[in-house]
Write a protein that holds these residues in place. Structure first.
Motif, PDB file in Angstrom:
ATOM      1  N   ILE A 138      71.676 -23.004  87.184  1.00 40.65           N
ATOM      2  CA  ILE A 138      70.950 -21.740  87.048  1.00 40.65           C
ATOM      3  C   ILE A 138      69.720 -21.706  87.955  1.00 40.65           C
ATOM      4  N   ALA A 139      68.940 -22.793  87.930  1.00 33.11           N
ATOM      5  CA  ALA A 139      67.707 -22.824  88.710  1.00 33.11           C
ATOM      6  C   ALA A 139      67.981 -22.991  90.202  1.00 33.11           C
ATOM      7  N   GLY A 140      68.902 -23.881  90.549  1.00 31.90           N
ATOM      8  CA  GLY A 140      69.171 -24.153  91.959  1.00 31.90           C
ATOM      9  C   GLY A 140      69.798 -22.979  92.683  1.00 31.90           C
ATOM     10  N   THR A 141      70.870 -22.432  92.108  1.00 35.08           N
ATOM     11  CA  THR A 141      71.523 -21.292  92.762  1.00 35.08           C
ATOM     12  C   THR A 141      70.656 -20.040  92.652  1.00 35.08           C
ATOM     13  N   GLY A 142      69.939 -19.894  91.539  1.00 31.80           N
ATOM     14  CA  GLY A 142      69.105 -18.713  91.353  1.00 31.80           C
ATOM     15  C   GLY A 142      67.901 -18.671  92.261  1.00 31.80           C
ATOM     16  N   ALA A 143      67.531 -19.828  92.841  1.00 31.67           N
ATOM     17  CA  ALA A 143      66.360 -19.871  93.712  1.00 31.67           C
ATOM     18  C   ALA A 143      66.598 -19.172  95.038  1.00 31.67           C
ATOM     19  N   ILE A 144      67.869 -19.071  95.467  1.00 31.71           N
ATOM     20  CA  ILE A 144      68.145 -18.448  96.757  1.00 31.71           C
ATOM     21  C   ILE A 144      69.398 -17.574  96.762  1.00 31.71           C
ATOM     22  N   GLY A 145      70.346 -17.864  95.894  1.00 31.21           N
ATOM     23  CA  GLY A 145      71.607 -17.130  95.886  1.00 31.21           C
ATOM     24  C   GLY A 145      71.475 -15.622  95.763  1.00 31.21           C
ATOM     25  N   PRO A 146      70.727 -15.117  94.784  1.00 30.60           N
ATOM     26  CA  PRO A 146      70.607 -13.656  94.627  1.00 30.60           C
ATOM     27  C   PRO A 146      70.014 -12.971  95.851  1.00 30.60           C
ATOM     28  N   GLU A 147      69.081 -13.630  96.541  1.00 28.24           N
ATOM     29  CA  GLU A 147      68.477 -13.043  97.731  1.00 28.24           C
ATOM     30  C   GLU A 147      69.488 -12.920  98.869  1.00 28.24           C
ATOM     31  N   ILE A 148      70.380 -13.896  98.963  1.00 24.28           N
ATOM     32  CA  ILE A 148      71.424 -13.835  99.979  1.00 24.28           C
ATOM     33  C   ILE A 148      72.458 -12.777  99.607  1.00 24.28           C
ATOM     34  N   ASP A 149      72.795 -12.704  98.324  1.00 17.71           N
ATOM     35  CA  ASP A 149      73.800 -11.747  97.867  1.00 17.71           C
ATOM     36  C   ASP A 149      73.381 -10.302  98.106  1.00 17.71           C
ATOM     37  N   PHE A 204      61.987 -25.829 101.264  1.00 12.24           N
ATOM     38  CA  PHE A 204      61.196 -26.801 100.518  1.00 12.24           C
ATOM     39  C   PHE A 204      60.516 -26.148  99.320  1.00 12.24           C
ATOM     40  N   THR A 205      59.960 -24.955  99.525  1.00  9.15           N
ATOM     41  CA  THR A 205      59.283 -24.258  98.430  1.00  9.15           C
ATOM     42  C   THR A 205      60.262 -23.899  97.324  1.00  9.15           C
ATOM     43  N   LYS A 206      61.419 -23.387  97.709  1.00  8.93           N
ATOM     44  CA  LYS A 206      62.426 -23.026  96.716  1.00  8.93           C
ATOM     45  C   LYS A 206      62.941 -24.255  95.984  1.00  8.93           C
ATOM     46  N   LEU A 207      63.032 -25.380  96.687  1.00 11.95           N
ATOM     47  CA  LEU A 207      63.455 -26.617  96.034  1.00 11.95           C
ATOM     48  C   LEU A 207      62.429 -27.057  94.998  1.00 11.95           C
ATOM     49  N   ILE A 208      61.149 -27.000  95.350  1.00 15.02           N
ATOM     50  CA  ILE A 208      60.097 -27.388  94.411  1.00 15.02           C
ATOM     51  C   ILE A 208      60.138 -26.508  93.163  1.00 15.02           C
ATOM     52  N   VAL A 209      60.345 -25.212  93.369  1.00 14.09           N
ATOM     53  CA  VAL A 209      60.429 -24.293  92.233  1.00 14.09           C
ATOM     54  C   VAL A 209      61.647 -24.627  91.368  1.00 14.09           C
ATOM     55  N   ALA A 210      62.786 -24.855  92.005  1.00 16.71           N
ATOM     56  CA  ALA A 210      64.012 -25.178  91.258  1.00 16.71           C
ATOM     57  C   ALA A 210      63.854 -26.476  90.482  1.00 16.71           C
ATOM     58  N   ILE A 211      63.234 -27.474  91.110  1.00 11.92           N
ATOM     59  CA  ILE A 211      62.995 -28.746  90.416  1.00 11.92           C
ATOM     60  C   ILE A 211      62.067 -28.546  89.230  1.00 11.92           C
ATOM     61  N   GLY A 212      60.987 -27.804  89.444  1.00  9.49           N
ATOM     62  CA  GLY A 212      60.034 -27.570  88.360  1.00  9.49           C
ATOM     63  C   GLY A 212      60.663 -26.874  87.170  1.00  9.49           C
ATOM     64  N   ILE A 213      61.477 -25.854  87.441  1.00  7.72           N
ATOM     65  CA  ILE A 213      62.129 -25.122  86.355  1.00  7.72           C
ATOM     66  C   ILE A 213      63.147 -26.006  85.647  1.00  7.72           C
TER      67      ILE A 213
END
Length: 239
Positions: free
Chosen positions: A67-78, A97-106
């Motif tokens: 949920i966190a990993g794909t949601g960090a960038i997938g919807p923006e690409i879609d 890198f920023t999106k990865l940090i956010v996904a890890i944090g969540i």
């Protein structure tokens, strides 16, 4: 490398959609199960290991990672909104890198923290079991976030593919097929849990040095490849 604006947009994308309900549902279910088990059977180290290993680490952590990993960038690409982000004067590696940090944090917030609380509910951290599975959940969160963030850049069906991986490979094959366990993030994380617990209740099929190397390698390679895919996407958009 960390861009606060990108981070704010990413948090909003992940936590402001319906997927946020699942983020709260899974930890809530773990805590409810842990409380019920404690009330019915009391503090039992073996049961605590079964709940934390069988539900928290094997199912909840990878699902939240999806949920966190794909949601960090997938919807923006879609929906194409990634084009507006790429048009900004922000380096592509900084975006990933920023999106990865956010996904890890969540992922850590919604999986490792509930795992620690559930462990204390189950047996009060007897034999360091709660701490061991929390360490494992944190390590797995990093690898899963990187893997599923990469997946979000590779396919528009990232959630479906991620769920298949989490439920079929990690949960089914990773637990039942001995050879597949070596290639399981769950088993790599369990190696850290085994070292932390120091007893016989928590075990892994992968040695700690190899597990640590694989966790780090997968995280780094997935992040770098995601950056390359994003760079290619930029070129395609410019053309």
């Amino acid at each position: 490398m960390y861009n606060p604006t990108v981070a704010r947009l990413t948090y909003r994308a992940v936590l402001g959609r319906r997927r946020a309900l699942i983020l709260f549902l899974l930890p809530g279910l773990l805590l409810a199960i842990s409380l019920l088990v404690r009330m019915l059977s009391g503090a039992d180290d073996q049961i605590a290991t079964s709940v934390l290993g069988g539900f928290a680490l094997a199912a909840m952590v990878p699902l939240i990672g999806v949920i966190a990993g794909t949601g960090a960038i997938g919807p923006e690409i879609d929906d194409g909104s990634i084009v507006y982000l790429l048009a900004k004067p922000v380096k592509r590696p900084a975006i990933i890198f920023t999106k990865l940090i956010v996904a890890i944090g969540i992922t850590i917030a919604f999986s490792a923290v509930p795992t620690l609380i559930a462990g204390f509910l189950l047996n009060g951290n007897s034999q360091q079991i709660a701490l061991a599975y929390t360490v494992a959940a944190m390590a797995a969160s990093v690898a899963y976030a990187a893997l599923f963030l990469l997946l979000g850049t590779l396919t528009r069906h990232a959630v479906v593919v991620g769920l298949v991986y989490a439920l079929v490979w990690e949960t089914l094959f990773g637990n039942l097929v001995p050879g597949a366990r070596t290639l399981s993030v769950q088993q790599w994380a369990l190696a850290l849990a085994e070292k932390t617990a120091g007893g016989s209740l928590v075990t892994s099929d992968v040695a700690l040095p190899l597990a640590g190397t694989l966790l780090a390698s997968v995280t780094v390679v997935a992040t770098l490849y995601a950056g390359q895919k994003l760079r290619a996407l930029t070129l395609a958009g410019e053309e």
